[in-house]
Design an enzyme around this catalytic site. Structure first.
Site, PDB file in Angstrom:
ATOM      1  N   GLU A 288       0.819  -1.319   0.021  1.00 41.22           N
ATOM      2  CA  GLU A 288       0.046   0.284   0.051  1.00 41.22           C
ATOM      3  C   GLU A 288       0.753   1.151  -0.029  1.00 41.22           C
ATOM      4  O   GLU A 288       1.824   1.405   0.917  1.00 41.22           O
ATOM      5  CB  GLU A 288      -0.940  -0.104   1.161  1.00 41.22           C
ATOM      6  CG  GLU A 288      -1.717   1.205   1.194  1.00 41.22           C
ATOM      7  CD  GLU A 288      -3.034   1.153   2.470  1.00 41.22           C
ATOM      8  OE1 GLU A 288      -3.118  -0.002   3.221  1.00 41.22           O
ATOM      9  OE2 GLU A 288      -3.327   2.115   2.740  1.00 41.22           O
TER      10      GLU A 288
ATOM     11  N   LYS B 256      -7.175  -0.541  11.746  1.00 36.70           N
ATOM     12  CA  LYS B 256      -6.501  -1.072  10.343  1.00 36.70           C
ATOM     13  C   LYS B 256      -5.268  -0.141  10.210  1.00 36.70           C
ATOM     14  O   LYS B 256      -4.121  -0.824   9.762  1.00 36.70           O
ATOM     15  CB  LYS B 256      -7.468  -1.025   9.474  1.00 36.70           C
ATOM     16  CG  LYS B 256      -7.047  -1.424   7.966  1.00 36.70           C
ATOM     17  CD  LYS B 256      -6.275  -0.711   7.142  1.00 36.70           C
ATOM     18  CE  LYS B 256      -5.848  -1.457   5.889  1.00 36.70           C
ATOM     19  NZ  LYS B 256      -4.916  -0.628   4.964  1.00 36.70           N
TER      20      LYS B 256
ATOM     21  N   ASP C 299       4.449 -14.693  11.459  1.00 34.93           N
ATOM     22  CA  ASP C 299       3.134 -15.244  10.869  1.00 34.93           C
ATOM     23  C   ASP C 299       2.158 -14.105  11.162  1.00 34.93           C
ATOM     24  O   ASP C 299       1.662 -13.833  12.209  1.00 34.93           O
ATOM     25  CB  ASP C 299       2.438 -16.313  11.499  1.00 34.93           C
ATOM     26  CG  ASP C 299       1.149 -17.136  11.373  1.00 34.93           C
ATOM     27  OD1 ASP C 299       0.482 -16.406  10.779  1.00 34.93           O
ATOM     28  OD2 ASP C 299       0.838 -18.028  11.792  1.00 34.93           O
TER      29      ASP C 299
ATOM     30  N   HIS D 160      -2.378  10.641   0.741  1.00 38.24           N
ATOM     31  CA  HIS D 160      -2.480   9.686   0.023  1.00 38.24           C
ATOM     32  C   HIS D 160      -2.566   9.604  -1.340  1.00 38.24           C
ATOM     33  O   HIS D 160      -1.865   8.761  -1.850  1.00 38.24           O
ATOM     34  CB  HIS D 160      -3.909   9.146   0.443  1.00 38.24           C
ATOM     35  CG  HIS D 160      -3.847   7.694   1.374  1.00 38.24           C
ATOM     36  ND1 HIS D 160      -4.527   6.692   0.951  1.00 38.24           N
ATOM     37  CD2 HIS D 160      -3.231   7.448   2.377  1.00 38.24           C
ATOM     38  CE1 HIS D 160      -4.337   5.544   1.714  1.00 38.24           C
ATOM     39  NE2 HIS D 160      -3.403   6.046   2.543  1.00 38.24           N
TER      40      HIS D 160
HETATM   41  P1  NDP Z   1       9.270 -23.898  15.715  1.00 35.65           P
HETATM   42  O1  NDP Z   1       8.512 -25.127  15.583  1.00 35.65           O
HETATM   43  O2  NDP Z   1      10.163 -23.504  14.365  1.00 35.65           O
HETATM   44  O3  NDP Z   1       9.986 -23.863  16.864  1.00 35.65           O
HETATM   45  C1  NDP Z   1      10.862 -22.900  17.296  1.00 35.65           C
HETATM   46  C2  NDP Z   1      12.440 -23.399  17.138  1.00 35.65           C
HETATM   47  O4  NDP Z   1      13.427 -22.381  17.397  1.00 35.65           O
HETATM   48  C3  NDP Z   1      12.485 -24.638  17.776  1.00 35.65           C
HETATM   49  O5  NDP Z   1      13.446 -25.558  17.074  1.00 35.65           O
HETATM   50  C4  NDP Z   1      13.848 -24.227  19.007  1.00 35.65           C
HETATM   51  O6  NDP Z   1      14.770 -25.272  19.015  1.00 35.65           O
HETATM   52  C5  NDP Z   1      14.101 -22.873  18.120  1.00 35.65           C
HETATM   53  N1  NDP Z   1      15.027 -21.991  19.151  1.00 35.65           N
HETATM   54  C6  NDP Z   1      16.268 -21.771  19.025  1.00 35.65           C
HETATM   55  N2  NDP Z   1      16.549 -20.734  19.566  1.00 35.65           N
HETATM   56  C7  NDP Z   1      15.452 -20.567  20.415  1.00 35.65           C
HETATM   57  C8  NDP Z   1      15.285 -19.517  21.684  1.00 35.65           C
HETATM   58  N3  NDP Z   1      16.238 -18.801  21.979  1.00 35.65           N
HETATM   59  N4  NDP Z   1      13.866 -19.320  22.064  1.00 35.65           N
HETATM   60  C9  NDP Z   1      13.148 -20.512  21.330  1.00 35.65           C
HETATM   61  N5  NDP Z   1      13.369 -21.258  20.502  1.00 35.65           N
HETATM   62  C10 NDP Z   1      14.435 -21.429  19.805  1.00 35.65           C
HETATM   63  O7  NDP Z   1       8.449 -22.392  15.623  1.00 35.65           O
HETATM   64  P2  NDP Z   1       7.463 -22.004  16.642  1.00 35.65           P
HETATM   65  O8  NDP Z   1       7.068 -23.165  17.694  1.00 35.65           O
HETATM   66  O9  NDP Z   1       7.639 -20.620  17.156  1.00 35.65           O
HETATM   67  O10 NDP Z   1       6.053 -22.068  15.858  1.00 35.65           O
HETATM   68  C11 NDP Z   1       5.951 -20.913  14.866  1.00 35.65           C
HETATM   69  C12 NDP Z   1       5.476 -21.264  13.550  1.00 35.65           C
HETATM   70  O11 NDP Z   1       4.144 -22.018  13.767  1.00 35.65           O
HETATM   71  C13 NDP Z   1       5.071 -20.480  12.548  1.00 35.65           C
HETATM   72  O12 NDP Z   1       5.519 -20.858  11.204  1.00 35.65           O
HETATM   73  C14 NDP Z   1       3.589 -20.291  12.625  1.00 35.65           C
HETATM   74  O13 NDP Z   1       3.009 -20.053  11.483  1.00 35.65           O
HETATM   75  C15 NDP Z   1       3.053 -21.832  12.836  1.00 35.65           C
HETATM   76  N6  NDP Z   1       1.446 -22.123  13.505  1.00 35.65           N
HETATM   77  C16 NDP Z   1       0.852 -20.993  14.051  1.00 35.65           C
HETATM   78  C17 NDP Z   1      -0.403 -21.288  14.410  1.00 35.65           C
HETATM   79  C18 NDP Z   1      -1.299 -20.440  14.825  1.00 35.65           C
HETATM   80  O14 NDP Z   1      -0.845 -19.167  15.018  1.00 35.65           O
HETATM   81  N7  NDP Z   1      -2.564 -20.551  15.123  1.00 35.65           N
HETATM   82  C19 NDP Z   1      -0.541 -22.839  14.376  1.00 35.65           C
HETATM   83  C20 NDP Z   1       0.251 -23.725  13.975  1.00 35.65           C
HETATM   84  C21 NDP Z   1       1.429 -23.421  13.644  1.00 35.65           C
HETATM   85  P3  NDP Z   1      14.547 -26.540  19.793  1.00 35.65           P
HETATM   86  O15 NDP Z   1      13.580 -27.381  19.369  1.00 35.65           O
HETATM   87  O16 NDP Z   1      15.783 -26.979  20.041  1.00 35.65           O
HETATM   88  O17 NDP Z   1      13.788 -25.792  21.295  1.00 35.65           O
END
Ligand code: NDP
Length: 430
Positions: free
Chosen positions: A84, A270, A286, A384
């Site tokens: 936008e 918005k 996200d 705008h």
């Molecule tokens: P991930 O599944 O990628 O988990 C976070 C990763 O970051 C883990 O692998 C973790 O490692 C690693 N990590 C490294 N450093 C850190 C730190 N300092 N703190 C925390 N974690 C660390 O992502 P999320 O669980 O964050 O989930 C986000 C995703 O989920 C987005 O893509 C979103 O679109 C999607 N999603 C959203 C939904 C919703 O909003 N309703 C529903 C379902 C999915 P380790 O494993 O070693 O801990």
């Protein structure tokens, strides 16, 4: 040298902007290549194909820089991804006025996400609540066991709450929802808390005497709020035609309008999300999750309200306050998988999740200020339209220097319509 103020940045060519950035930030040749090839070019088809399903190509949007931002005494240049016109210019302009009042001050809650476990067919909800809460320690330990690496990083389970949605009666079996509160550190946390919910759902249902239902996070992340405040001095509000007091009072009246009318509040919010989403998207986060959280929070007491309000503050300055959930991460999801998002994190100085959230909310408050200031003065269309004219010129087939030329003529005529742009183009291409 202030990092976030780059005088006359908008006057430079894209190539000159790259040179300017390279001089100010620690960018290497690879970073420059990503900028030069375009945000679109930074994501290979291969990488995209690994991200989502049925890939046929990638989709590009403009990436610009929000300037003048100062949050908690730190300067930022803020990458913003948005289609936008005027969003980036407006946020930068408002950030400049806020800077005159000392910049934004922000704070963030700990990164606590809520995982919900639904339990259906509960014979006695009162007994079930007591049974579950009595096993709090055991359940918290089970949550932590599902996310050992997060616990090692300092995160993990922080609490358990039980809510009765349907009390058991002779007509209907009870339904409970258990909230598992999890500190996700620098991650957005959706996948993490979903894992936690899955891991304890059966045990919870057993304790409640019912069956496990849904197991997933809540996007109404009201334990992970950010709050931002700004104070704008009157001299920074003054325009050629309006005094600072007049603009301030107009913004306050616009805020009251949004507080009293959900139809206005939706548009007010918005405007906030214009800035919020642009940074969320640029960082590979996200934006649907942030959007869902923002609007659910805006309606949390049953009436849809503005996320930011404006008042006369100390010394007669204009004071803005914004509070909203901010579910963003600086690790996980796409934030590290997308090369462009990685570069954006570098441009931002590799913030943690809380710092990023406070910055995003500041951009939201700046966007809101800019829209309300324009509305309270000459109306939104003037500013705008001059930017919109460029889009119209491009729609009429203009490219290169002709875009500016046709847009200028449209603005001067005060007639920013495609038909008019086509007529102007015909003169140049005849
Ligand atoms: P991930 O599944 O990628 O988990 C976070 C990763 O970051 C883990 O692998 C973790 O490692 C690693 N990590 C490294 N450093 C850190 C730190 N300092 N703190 C925390 N974690 C660390 O992502 P999320 O669980 O964050 O989930 C986000 C995703 O989920 C987005 O893509 C979103 O679109 C999607 N999603 C959203 C939904 C919703 O909003 N309703 C529903 C379902 C999915 P380790 O494993 O070693 O801990």
């Amino acid at each position: 040298m202030s990092v976030s103020r780059i005088p006359r940045f908008y006057k430079l060519s894209v190539e000159e902007r790259h040179v300017e950035l390279r001089g100010r930030l620690d960018l290497d040749d690879d970073d420059l290549r990503i900028l030069e090839s375009g945000w679109h070019g930074s994501l290979s088809i291969d990488a995209a194909n690994n991200m989502v399903e049925n890939v046929i190509s990638t989709h590009a949007l403009p990436l610009g820089l929000g300037l003048n931002f100062r949050v908690n005494d730190r300067d930022y240049i803020v990458p913003m991804c948005v289609e936008e016109p005027s969003v980036i210019a407006a946020a930068s302009n408002a950030a400049k006025s806020v800077r005159d009042g000392g910049g934004f001050t922000a704070d963030a809650d700990p990164p606590i996400m809520i995982a919900q476990v639904q339990i259906v067919g509960v014979p006695d909800t009162n007994v079930a609540c007591v049974e579950i809460l009595a096993r709090r320690a055991e359940l918290m330990a089970a949550c932590d066991a599902a996310i050992p690496s997060l616990v090692r990083r300092g995160g993990g389970a922080r609490g358990i709450e039980v809510r009765t949605l349907v009390a058991s009666s002779e007509h209907e079996p009870g339904m409970l929802v258990v909230h598992l509160l999890v500190d996700c550190q620098d991650a957005m946390g959706a996948n993490m808390v979903n894992t936690v919910a899955e891991s304890v759902a059966r045990r919870l249902a057993e304790l409640a005497g019912g069956e496990p239902g849904l197991r997933i996070l809540s996007n109404l992340a009201d334990r992970r709020l950010v709050r931002v405040r700004c104070l704008v001095p009157l001299h920074a509000l003054e325009t050629k035609n309006f005094s600072g007091e007049r603009v301030r009072d107009g913004v306050v009246a616009a805020s009251r309008f949004a507080e009293l009318d959900p139809y206005r509040a939706a548009t007010h919010n918005k405007g906030i999300m214009n800035g919020v989403d642009a940074v969320v998207l640029a960082t590979g986060n996200d934006w649907r999750g942030v959007e869902a959280g923002a609007h659910a929070y805006a309606a949390r007491d049953g009436r849809y309200r503005p996320l930011a309000i404006w008042r006369v503050g100390p010394g007669g300055m204009l004071q803005g306050d914004l509070e909203m959930p901010m579910v963003v991460g600086t690790v996980g999801g796409t934030t590290r998988a997308h090369p462009g998002a990685r570069l954006v994190m570098k441009l931002l100085g590799h913030p943690g999740a809380a710092e990023l959230g406070m910055l995003i909310a500041s951009v939201g408050l700046a966007s809101n200020l800019s829209a309300l200031r324009a509305l309270a003065c000459e109306g939104i269309q003037r500013g705008h339209m001059s930017l919109h004219a460029r889009s119209v010129a491009m729609n009429a087939g203009a490219s290169g220097a002709l875009v500016e030329q046709v847009a200028r003529e449209l603005s001067e005529l005060g007639d920013v319509r495609l038909e008019r742009a086509v007529a102007i183009m015909a003169r140049y291409t005849a």
